[in-house]
Design a protein around this motif. Structure first.
Motif, PDB file in Angstrom:
ATOM      1  N   MET A  34       0.812  -1.214   0.000  1.00 42.02           N
ATOM      2  CA  MET A  34       0.000   0.000   0.000  1.00 42.02           C
ATOM      3  C   MET A  34       0.849   1.269   0.000  1.00 42.02           C
ATOM      4  SD  MET A  34      -3.176  -0.730  -0.235  1.00 42.02           S
ATOM      5  CE  MET A  34      -3.887   0.832   0.236  1.00 42.02           C
ATOM      6  N   GLY A  35       2.062   1.186   0.523  1.00 41.91           N
ATOM      7  CA  GLY A  35       2.927   2.357   0.558  1.00 41.91           C
ATOM      8  C   GLY A  35       3.622   2.655  -0.754  1.00 41.91           C
ATOM      9  N   PHE A  36       3.507   1.748  -1.718  1.00 43.07           N
ATOM     10  CA  PHE A  36       4.182   1.958  -3.002  1.00 43.07           C
ATOM     11  C   PHE A  36       3.546   3.112  -3.765  1.00 43.07           C
ATOM     12  CE2 PHE A  36       4.500   1.259  -7.584  1.00 43.07           C
ATOM     13  CZ  PHE A  36       5.871   1.124  -7.736  1.00 43.07           C
ATOM     14  N   LYS A  37       4.389   4.016  -4.281  1.00 42.40           N
ATOM     15  CA  LYS A  37       3.884   5.162  -5.042  1.00 42.40           C
ATOM     16  C   LYS A  37       4.749   5.375  -6.278  1.00 42.40           C
ATOM     17  CE  LYS A  37       2.003   7.756  -1.102  1.00 42.40           C
ATOM     18  NZ  LYS A  37       2.350   6.766  -0.071  1.00 42.40           N
ATOM     19  N   LEU A  38       4.097   5.805  -7.342  1.00 40.60           N
ATOM     20  CA  LEU A  38       4.799   6.162  -8.575  1.00 40.60           C
ATOM     21  C   LEU A  38       4.393   7.577  -8.954  1.00 40.60           C
ATOM     22  CD1 LEU A  38       6.584   5.405 -10.997  1.00 40.60           C
ATOM     23  CD2 LEU A  38       4.547   4.458 -12.101  1.00 40.60           C
ATOM     24  N   ASN A  39       5.375   8.489  -8.990  1.00 45.54           N
ATOM     25  CA  ASN A  39       5.133   9.882  -9.341  1.00 45.54           C
ATOM     26  C   ASN A  39       5.730  10.168 -10.713  1.00 45.54           C
ATOM     27  OD1 ASN A  39       3.995  10.403  -6.751  1.00 45.54           O
ATOM     28  ND2 ASN A  39       6.045  10.664  -5.907  1.00 45.54           N
ATOM     29  N   LEU A  40       4.906  10.685 -11.611  1.00 40.60           N
ATOM     30  CA  LEU A  40       5.339  10.957 -12.981  1.00 40.60           C
ATOM     31  C   LEU A  40       5.059  12.412 -13.335  1.00 40.60           C
ATOM     32  CD1 LEU A  40       3.806   7.760 -14.593  1.00 40.60           C
ATOM     33  CD2 LEU A  40       6.246   8.189 -14.347  1.00 40.60           C
ATOM     34  N   ASN A  41       6.019  13.062 -13.973  1.00 38.34           N
ATOM     35  CA  ASN A  41       5.837  14.427 -14.455  1.00 38.34           C
ATOM     36  C   ASN A  41       5.900  14.404 -15.984  1.00 38.34           C
ATOM     37  OD1 ASN A  41       5.619  17.234 -14.574  1.00 38.34           O
ATOM     38  ND2 ASN A  41       7.825  17.528 -14.374  1.00 38.34           N
ATOM     39  N   ILE A  62       8.758   5.895  -6.142  1.00 37.39           N
ATOM     40  CA  ILE A  62       9.611   6.081  -7.315  1.00 37.39           C
ATOM     41  C   ILE A  62       9.125   7.330  -8.037  1.00 37.39           C
ATOM     42  CG2 ILE A  62      10.457   5.089  -9.469  1.00 37.39           C
ATOM     43  CD1 ILE A  62       9.905   2.333  -8.324  1.00 37.39           C
ATOM     44  N   THR A  63      10.043   8.280  -8.230  1.00 40.78           N
ATOM     45  CA  THR A  63       9.686   9.567  -8.814  1.00 40.78           C
ATOM     46  C   THR A  63      10.471   9.823 -10.088  1.00 40.78           C
ATOM     47  OG1 THR A  63       9.097  10.523  -6.669  1.00 40.78           O
ATOM     48  CG2 THR A  63       9.688  12.065  -8.429  1.00 40.78           C
ATOM     49  N   PHE A  64       9.758  10.240 -11.119  1.00 38.46           N
ATOM     50  CA  PHE A  64      10.372  10.679 -12.375  1.00 38.46           C
ATOM     51  C   PHE A  64      10.008  12.144 -12.552  1.00 38.46           C
ATOM     52  CE2 PHE A  64       9.722   6.147 -12.728  1.00 38.46           C
ATOM     53  CZ  PHE A  64      10.920   5.691 -13.261  1.00 38.46           C
ATOM     54  N   GLU A  65      10.999  13.016 -12.426  1.00 40.18           N
ATOM     55  CA  GLU A  65      10.738  14.450 -12.457  1.00 40.18           C
ATOM     56  C   GLU A  65      10.680  15.006 -13.871  1.00 40.18           C
ATOM     57  OE1 GLU A  65      12.667  15.870  -8.278  1.00 40.18           O
ATOM     58  OE2 GLU A  65      14.069  15.398  -9.893  1.00 40.18           O
ATOM     59  N   SER A  66      11.003  14.182 -14.850  1.00 41.11           N
ATOM     60  CA  SER A  66      10.933  14.574 -16.249  1.00 41.11           C
ATOM     61  C   SER A  66      10.381  13.374 -17.026  1.00 41.11           C
ATOM     62  CB  SER A  66      12.321  14.960 -16.774  1.00 41.11           C
ATOM     63  OG  SER A  66      13.076  13.793 -17.070  1.00 41.11           O
TER      64      SER A  66
END
Length: 218
Positions: A34-41, A62-66
């Motif tokens: 449940m804590g897994f997150k994927l951030n996409l820009n 996991i974050t992708f800023e571009s």
């Protein structure tokens, strides 16, 4: 009965979250907690930003800023509530443990030229005041970025920072709170800021290659 409905609600919420990111993740028989997150820009449509093998457990962000970047995670790996930020590539192989509170960051975020950092702030203000994501129009051309690789059987302790261009060798252990700025040799224990080799892991505790196993049985 109440506990059954609570579990059902949690399951539906979790599945809904997975549906939202399904186009960007290629996952085997693994568990995204449940804590897994994927951030996409500004993601590229249908691009598989994250590839995950089998028998892996993830509770990380996991974050992708571009629109660029890629994260590849192998089999039988565990990542706690840590953060991976990618614009280049982060590869985590098989049988890896990464504890909570860690950061893997494959780029510098800003230029070493102060004028470019001033431009970053001005651009962030412009985007925010226009109601956009504050890094929507960030100039990534001036930001250094290099891949990170965590080799099989490594163990990263809690609250470690792994910076761009670093390879953690097979079976290496990174002590809690370390800042890793350079490659870590296989089968060593490192710690500190910046991290340095503290000792080597004894031969009898190292994984044998197929060739070594054959010699051992003769």
């Amino acid at each position: 009965m109440l506990s059954f409905f609570i579990r059902l609600i949690k399951k539906r919420t979790f599945n809904s979250h997975l549906r939202e990111i399904a186009d960007y993740v290629d996952v085997g028989k693994s568990h995204l907690l449940m804590g897994f997150k994927l951030n996409l820009n500004r993601p590229i449509d249908k691009k598989k930003y994250v590839k995950i093998g089998d028998d892996t457990i993830l509770e990380c962000t996991i974050t992708f800023e571009s629109p660029n970047g890629e994260v590849i995670i192998g089999n039988n790996t565990f990542i706690g509530t840590s953060t991976i930020i990618s614009r280049s590539q982060v590869v985590i192989e098989d049988n890896v443990f990464i504890a909570w509170g860690c950061y893997l960051y494959d780029h510098d975020s800003h230029s070493i030229d102060y004028k470019e950092r001033e431009n970053d702030i001005l651009q962030q203000l412009s985007d925010l005041r226009a109601g956009r994501n504050f890094i929507k129009n960030k100039n990534w051309d001036v930001v250094n970025s290099r891949p990170i690789k965590i080799c099989s059987n490594a163990w990263i302790g809690m609250h470690c920072i792994i910076l761009k261009g670093v390879t953690i060798g097979e079976g290496a252990i990174v002590g809690a709170g370390s800042v890793v700025t350079k490659n870590v040799p296989a089968w060593t224990i490192v710690g500190g800021n910046p991290a340095r080799v503290l000792k080597e892991i004894p031969e009898h505790l190292r994984k044998k290659s197929d060739h070594d196993k054959l010699l051992y049985t003769l």
